[in-house]
Design an enzyme around this catalytic site. Structure first.
Site, short mmCIF file in Angstrom:
data_model
loop_
_atom_site.label_atom_id
_atom_site.label_comp_id
_atom_site.label_asym_id
_atom_site.label_seq_id
_atom_site.Cartn_x
_atom_site.Cartn_y
_atom_site.Cartn_z
N GLN A 152 30.74 31.35 44.42
CA GLN A 152 31.78 32.37 44.54
C GLN A 152 32.54 32.53 43.23
OE1 GLN A 152 32.21 34.67 46.52
NE2 GLN A 152 34.32 35.14 47.03
N HIS B 80 29.59 31.31 48.40
CA HIS B 80 28.41 32.13 48.14
C HIS B 80 28.95 33.50 47.77
CE1 HIS B 80 24.11 33.41 49.61
NE2 HIS B 80 24.36 33.75 48.35
N LEU B 81 28.58 34.02 46.61
CA LEU B 81 29.24 35.20 46.05
C LEU B 81 29.30 36.36 47.04
CD1 LEU B 81 30.58 36.57 43.64
CD2 LEU B 81 28.31 37.15 42.77
N HIS B 82 30.53 36.83 47.30
CA HIS B 82 30.72 37.93 48.24
C HIS B 82 32.05 38.63 47.98
CE1 HIS B 82 32.93 34.61 50.12
NE2 HIS B 82 33.62 35.51 50.80
N PHE B 83 32.08 39.91 48.31
CA PHE B 83 33.28 40.74 48.28
C PHE B 83 33.56 41.23 49.70
CE2 PHE B 83 31.59 40.91 44.04
CZ PHE B 83 32.63 41.18 43.17
#
Length: 357
Positions: free
Chosen positions: A142, A179-182
């Site tokens: 993230q 975990h990369l998220h928008f």
């Protein structure tokens, strides 16, 4: 993960947005229709039921919403102690979600087939709450990358409604999954930070001062050179990442930050949004935080003025003073520490630009 793919190009971008315009872009139609289909399939941890909404009396027009199920039924957040903490494949991540939670892939025409996903948020905060997951199979932690930030802005360009919002919580700033998220959702209230005056700091960076949560502000004012403008935002984010400064980001339609609100017709100011504003807040760490006032965990929404509470007594008793004090305590010390370094960061950028001119 097999799913439908939404393909777009720069020709589909919208910069101007109007509160009076109720038409939807094609992306919005797909997003809302798909979200409603997922809702009917009972994929969510609870049925979104915001029982009451009000604007708190006072200067800042904080929007307060009563959503009791989100606090009690959402997935427990991970224990995260560093803003650059490595991805842990054994923990929860978005490669482990049910395929039914995937709404669609979203890719530019020149990069068809990439695994950038939009998925439902099974613990919705507000209407059509979903998440953008860049390059899901790469299992990125993230930490924002320049391509992911560009894609988030492009998604905003693909909408027409000024109520569509995008945000990001870093680790140690109440991100719940590494975990990369928008986050993407609709907030149908007109908000103060769409039009509030800000002060120029250095280069393309402005500061939000007349607000309890002082922070940094940028504007995306063109669909032609938006990547250059996004690079300036990323310059600040990258600095926070290097220096282990927790941060929250909110992307919204707004009015140009350098326009004088004194000279803008009130009717126009109430309706037209001619830029995308990007707010970046440096804040104290949420790591190890035990007690949270009113069970409010201040992250991207709260900093923007959108507050969710869990029960009627909280809804009835929260005041503007309570929220203002919470936001001041959250950001003031960190903001003051990074204020001069941020000036130096963008003054050095100006010097580099002059040197290459």
């Amino acid at each position: 993960m097999a799913c439908e793919e939404f393909i777009y190009s720069d020709d589909n971008f919208n910069l101007m947005s109007f509160w009076s315009d109720k038409t939807q872009s094609y992306l919005e139609q797909i997003l809302q229709d798909t979200w409603e289909e997922k809702l009917k399939k009972n994929l969510f941890r609870y049925k979104l039921n915001i029982t009451q909404t009000k604007v708190l009396p006072g200067k800042y027009k904080f929007v307060l919403k009563l959503n009791p199920d989100r606090i009690t039924n959402r997935r427990p957040p991970e224990d995260l102690v560093s803003i650059n903490q490595k991805f842990d494949p054994s923990g929860f991540n978005f490669t482990k979600i049910s395929p039914n939670e995937i709404m669609f892939k979203i890719n530019k025409k020149i990069s068809k087939g990439h695994d950038d996903l939009v998925i439902v948020n099974v613990s919705p905060l507000d209407n059509y709450h979903c998440m953008f997951i860049p390059s899901v199979s790469q299992c990125l932690n993230q930490v924002i990358t320049l391509p992911s930030l560009c894609k988030a802005i492009e998604i905003m360009f693909l909408t027409k409604s000024p109520s569509f919002r995008i945000g990001f919580n870093s680790l140690c700033a109440f991100a719940s999954v590494n975990h990369l998220h928008f986050h993407c959702y609709y907030l149908t209230n007109k908000m103060l930070l769409e039009t509030i005056p800000v002060k120029h700091l250095a280069g393309p960076c402005y500061v939000l001062l007349d607000y309890p949560a002082r922070g940094f502000v940028f504007q995306i004012s063109s669909v032609q050179n938006y990547i250059q403008q996004i690079r300036s935002v990323f310059r600040l984010i990258e600095y926070f990442q290097r220096c282990q400064v927790p941060h929250n980001i909110y992307i919204t339609r707004g009015v140009a930050v350098d326009s004088s609100t004194d000279g803008v017709n009130c009717q126009v100011l109430n309706n037209m949004r001619d830029v995308i504003r990007v707010y970046v807040w440096a804040r104290s760490s949420s790591a190890g935080l035990k007690r949270v006032l009113y069970n409010i965990k201040p992250a991207l929404c709260e900093l923007f003025g959108h507050i969710t509470v869990k029960d009627q007594s909280e809804f009835d008793s929260v005041t503007e003073e309570v929220i203002s004090n919470m936001l001041r305590n959250l950001v003031t010390e960190t903001f003051e520490k990074v204020y001069q370094p941020v000036i130096n960061l963008f003054e050095s950028q100006d010097s580099q630009n002059l040197g290459t001119a």
